[in-house]
Design a protein around this motif. Structure first.
Motif, mmCIF file in Angstrom:
data_model
loop_
_atom_site.group_PDB
_atom_site.id
_atom_site.type_symbol
_atom_site.label_atom_id
_atom_site.label_comp_id
_atom_site.label_asym_id
_atom_site.label_seq_id
_atom_site.Cartn_x
_atom_site.Cartn_y
_atom_site.Cartn_z
ATOM 1 N N PRO A 175 0.822 -1.211 0.000
ATOM 2 C CA PRO A 175 0.000 0.000 0.000
ATOM 3 C C PRO A 175 0.860 1.267 0.000
ATOM 4 O O PRO A 175 2.086 1.208 0.161
ATOM 5 C CB PRO A 175 -0.770 -0.127 1.321
ATOM 6 N N SER A 176 0.212 2.392 -0.151
ATOM 7 C CA SER A 176 0.894 3.667 0.059
ATOM 8 C C SER A 176 1.172 3.837 1.551
ATOM 9 O O SER A 176 0.743 3.028 2.387
ATOM 10 C CB SER A 176 0.019 4.817 -0.442
ATOM 11 N N ASN A 178 0.624 5.224 5.227
ATOM 12 C CA ASN A 178 -0.557 5.702 5.937
ATOM 13 C C ASN A 178 -0.334 7.164 6.342
ATOM 14 O O ASN A 178 0.773 7.695 6.176
ATOM 15 C CB ASN A 178 -0.884 4.806 7.140
ATOM 16 N N ALA A 209 -2.472 13.609 2.057
ATOM 17 C CA ALA A 209 -3.755 13.076 1.583
ATOM 18 C C ALA A 209 -3.951 13.373 0.096
ATOM 19 O O ALA A 209 -4.563 12.573 -0.637
ATOM 20 C CB ALA A 209 -4.896 13.684 2.394
ATOM 21 N N ASP A 212 -2.376 10.737 -1.703
ATOM 22 C CA ASP A 212 -2.729 9.429 -1.150
ATOM 23 C C ASP A 212 -1.526 8.717 -0.540
ATOM 24 O O ASP A 212 -1.403 7.491 -0.617
ATOM 25 C CB ASP A 212 -3.374 8.554 -2.223
ATOM 26 N N ASN A 214 1.508 8.542 -1.486
ATOM 27 C CA ASN A 214 2.413 7.916 -2.461
ATOM 28 C C ASN A 214 3.807 8.521 -2.331
ATOM 29 O O ASN A 214 3.991 9.723 -2.558
ATOM 30 C CB ASN A 214 1.871 8.135 -3.878
ATOM 31 N N SER A 240 -8.303 17.248 -7.632
ATOM 32 C CA SER A 240 -7.800 16.201 -6.739
ATOM 33 C C SER A 240 -7.513 16.763 -5.344
ATOM 34 O O SER A 240 -7.615 16.041 -4.349
ATOM 35 C CB SER A 240 -6.551 15.546 -7.321
ATOM 36 N N ARG A 244 -9.169 15.331 -1.682
ATOM 37 C CA ARG A 244 -7.985 14.712 -1.079
ATOM 38 C C ARG A 244 -8.311 13.738 0.050
ATOM 39 O O ARG A 244 -7.468 12.932 0.429
ATOM 40 C CB ARG A 244 -7.013 15.780 -0.583
ATOM 41 N N ARG A 246 -10.476 11.483 -0.215
ATOM 42 C CA ARG A 246 -10.864 10.230 -0.860
ATOM 43 C C ARG A 246 -9.631 9.616 -1.524
ATOM 44 O O ARG A 246 -8.635 10.294 -1.757
ATOM 45 C CB ARG A 246 -11.934 10.477 -1.922
ATOM 46 N N GLU A 247 -9.737 8.339 -1.863
ATOM 47 C CA GLU A 247 -8.615 7.673 -2.527
ATOM 48 C C GLU A 247 -8.513 8.157 -3.963
ATOM 49 O O GLU A 247 -9.471 8.112 -4.723
ATOM 50 C CB GLU A 247 -8.826 6.146 -2.507
ATOM 51 N N SER A 249 -7.389 8.158 -7.882
ATOM 52 C CA SER A 249 -7.188 7.100 -8.871
ATOM 53 C C SER A 249 -5.738 7.106 -9.347
ATOM 54 O O SER A 249 -5.095 8.168 -9.384
ATOM 55 C CB SER A 249 -8.117 7.311 -10.068
#
Length: 569
Positions: A175-176, A178, A209, A212, A214, A240, A244, A246-247, A249
């Motif tokens: 995952p990215s 947290n 955020a 996400d 990354n 975006s 922010r 929300r996840e 894409s």
């Protein structure tokens, strides 16, 4: 990222360094969105292997639908030879086929605790997420073996479709970072660049955020901040930022990264851009000598190197340099706008890899096989086909093993260009008929201006004693397209006399008759030729098509329908 911040990242790395070698399957599949840290995990794992004096090889699959097996075999041959394991190189030098050479990789994995990392493995997945292609066939055989000491790590940004292929393969999704891990990483990045004030403390969590969590995108944000404030960067993709919480894409995040890198590129000096455009053509990490070919053209080259690294476009691992993947992608788009500069960069890069092969006789060329693959790639892109001569001749035995009468024509345009370039420099004079035949097929498939005429020349050179009937059909087809119907008919008739009766002779008779029948005044001649074929070819050699076509031609004349029926009976 010099250290791993994510807890999951650390757990996976620990498992890969320790438990995997005792309890895990031979193949491990690590999946995650681009930029989440797969590359960092593999770099830490490779460093751990080096610290233990254990062999580790990294290979990035090319982003197309070509066959990567040749490049992988030569890369491994060069890496093995650097450790005095020369068996694979010797096999390739001796003209071993891919299948025979692959046995050396199995032997290596059986005998040693070696590591093979295959990055960008999504290029081996079809549209349904199923592994496919020659490389997967090899891995599929590996996964069924037990007791291997070595391990294979697959890195991919696509989720595979589960099925029987995944038996005996373990996989994890990365995952990215947290929110807290992302905060720690972003703060560390800003601190190292003395840019803590660029993002107010209360907005740090919003930045994390926004991308996400990354890691690669966070690096892009921080690099872009050297020339812009945060609000200006937000305007690159305000939608975006608003979403922010929300996840995001993968596509939207990738677009944001491209825009951020574009901001960095825009503020670079022209000399910096020239160097960056040059090194962007390298497909794999390159050493200082390869870097210097582009750097040393500028008097302030130490400052250029420093600026590229400070802007997080370029990174150094030991003695190796590499571009960030998004930076390489963005620069490639700009390079395509200036074809002459693009070819010039490939010409220089090709010279870097070809330096081993030029001006001297190489003994054991496959020990430099990885460099051969890269030299071939770059000089084809640079359209320096003639300069490939000395390089390619060192690998003639390998080419002889891979190219024969039945070798498939490459489906991928890059591989097709490389195959044409290789055979063109070897076939300036008549050589093996099978090579001429294969080159003719490749040229016919590519179909660029002048290719069909070149194809015909080589197809004619392939027409020697005992060549397969397909060579005659190809030459007839090309003759018809280049010289016209009359010449094609003449050659087809010649083929009916030259091919032995047990070599699918009926196909050439049928081809000749079809050409004659295109001229209504020569239908009778076509029928007589078909009758000749029927009389010459044994009845158990599938002559039905000759009977059928002869009857069809006869039936075009109402007065000869009875003759057609009698022939069919």
């Amino acid at each position: 990222m010099n250290k791993l911040y994510g807890q999951t990242h650390l757990e996976i790395l620990k498992w890969l360094c320790d438990s995997w070698w005792n309890d895990g399957s031979t193949i491990f599949w690590l999946e995650g969105f681009p930029g989440v840290g797969k590359t960092e995990i593999h770099r830490h794992l490779m460093e751990s292997m080096r610290n233990q004096n254990r062999p580790a090889v990294y290979f990035e699959l090319p982003g197309d639908d070509g066959d990567p097996m040749e490049a992988l075999l030569f890369t491994l041959a060069q890496d093995f030879a650097a450790s005095d394991r020369n068996t694979l190189a010797n096999k390739l030098d001796g003209g071993a086929t891919q299948i025979a050479a692959q046995s050396e990789i199995v032997k290596w994995l059986t005998e040693e605790q070696g590591l093979l990392v295959l990055d960008e493995f999504q290029f081996c997945l079809d549209d349904n997420g199923q592994p496919t292609g020659p490389l997967w066939k090899f891995l599929n055989a590996i996964r069924k073996k037990s007791g291997l000491k070595g391990r294979i790590l697959l890195l991919t940004d696509r989720h595979p479709h589960e099925g029987t292929w995944s038996e005996n393969i373990e996989w994890r999704r990365l995952p990215s970072l947290n929110p807290q891990e992302g905060l720690d990483y972003l703060s560390d990045l800003l601190n190292k660049r003395n840019r803590e004030a660029a993002v107010p403390e209360e907005r740090l969590a919003d930045v994390v955020a926004w991308v996400d969590g990354n890691p690669r995108a966070l690096r892009a944000v921080v690099a872009a901040m050297d020339g812009e404030d945060l609000d200006a960067l937000i305007e690159l993709q305000p939608e975006s930022w608003r979403l922010r919480e929300r996840e995001i894409s993968p596509g939207l995040l990738h677009e944001l990264e491209i825009q951020l890198v574009g901001k960095v590129l825009a503020r670079l000096e022209e000399a910096d851009k020239e160097v960056l455009f040059g090194v962007s053509v390298y497909r794999k990490p390159f050493q200082a000598k390869g870097f210097d070919l582009f750097l040393k053209q500028h008097p302030d080259h130490p400052a250029i190197r420093a600026r590229l690294m400070d802007n997080l476009l370029l990174r150094k691992d030991g003695n190796w340099y590499s571009l960030e993947k998004v930076a390489r992608e963005v620069v490639a788009l700009h390079s395509a706008e200036k074809p002459e500069r693009y070819r010039g960069a490939h010409s220089t890069a090709g010279g870097y890899y070809a330096r081993h092969f030029l001006g001297k006789q190489i003994v054991g060329a496959a020990r430099l096989g990885g460099d051969f693959v890269e030299a071939k790639f770059h000089w084809v892109q640079a359209k320096r086909e003639q300069d490939l001569r000395e390089v390619v001749q060192n690998f003639e035995s390998h080419i002889r093993a891979e190219v024969n009468w039945v070798s498939p024509v490459p489906a991928n345009h890059r591989d097709l260009d490389e195959r044409i370039a290789m055979l063109s420099v070897l076939l300036n004079e008549p050589r093996a008929p099978s090579w001429h035949y294969h080159l003719a097929r490749c040229l016919e498939k590519r179909g660029q201006t002048g290719d069909l005429a070149r194809a015909l020349k080589h197809a004619e050179l392939a027409l020697q004693d005992f060549c397969p009937y397909d060579a005659w059909l190809l030459a007839i087809r090309l003759t018809n397209g280049v010289k016209g119907l009359i010449e094609a008919i003449t050659l087809a008739k010649k083929g009916t006399k030259a091919i032995p009766e047990d070599k699918n002779l009926q196909s050439v008779y049928l081809c000749a008759a079809e050409l004659l029948a295109r001229n209504s005044k020569r239908s009778d001649e076509a029928v007589e030729l078909l009758r000749e074929g029927i009389s010459r070819i044994p009845s158990d050699n599938n002559v039905v098509e000759l009977y059928q076509f002869a009857a069809e031609l006869l039936a075009r004349d109402p007065a000869r329908i009875g003759e057609a029926v009698a022939l069919l009976r």
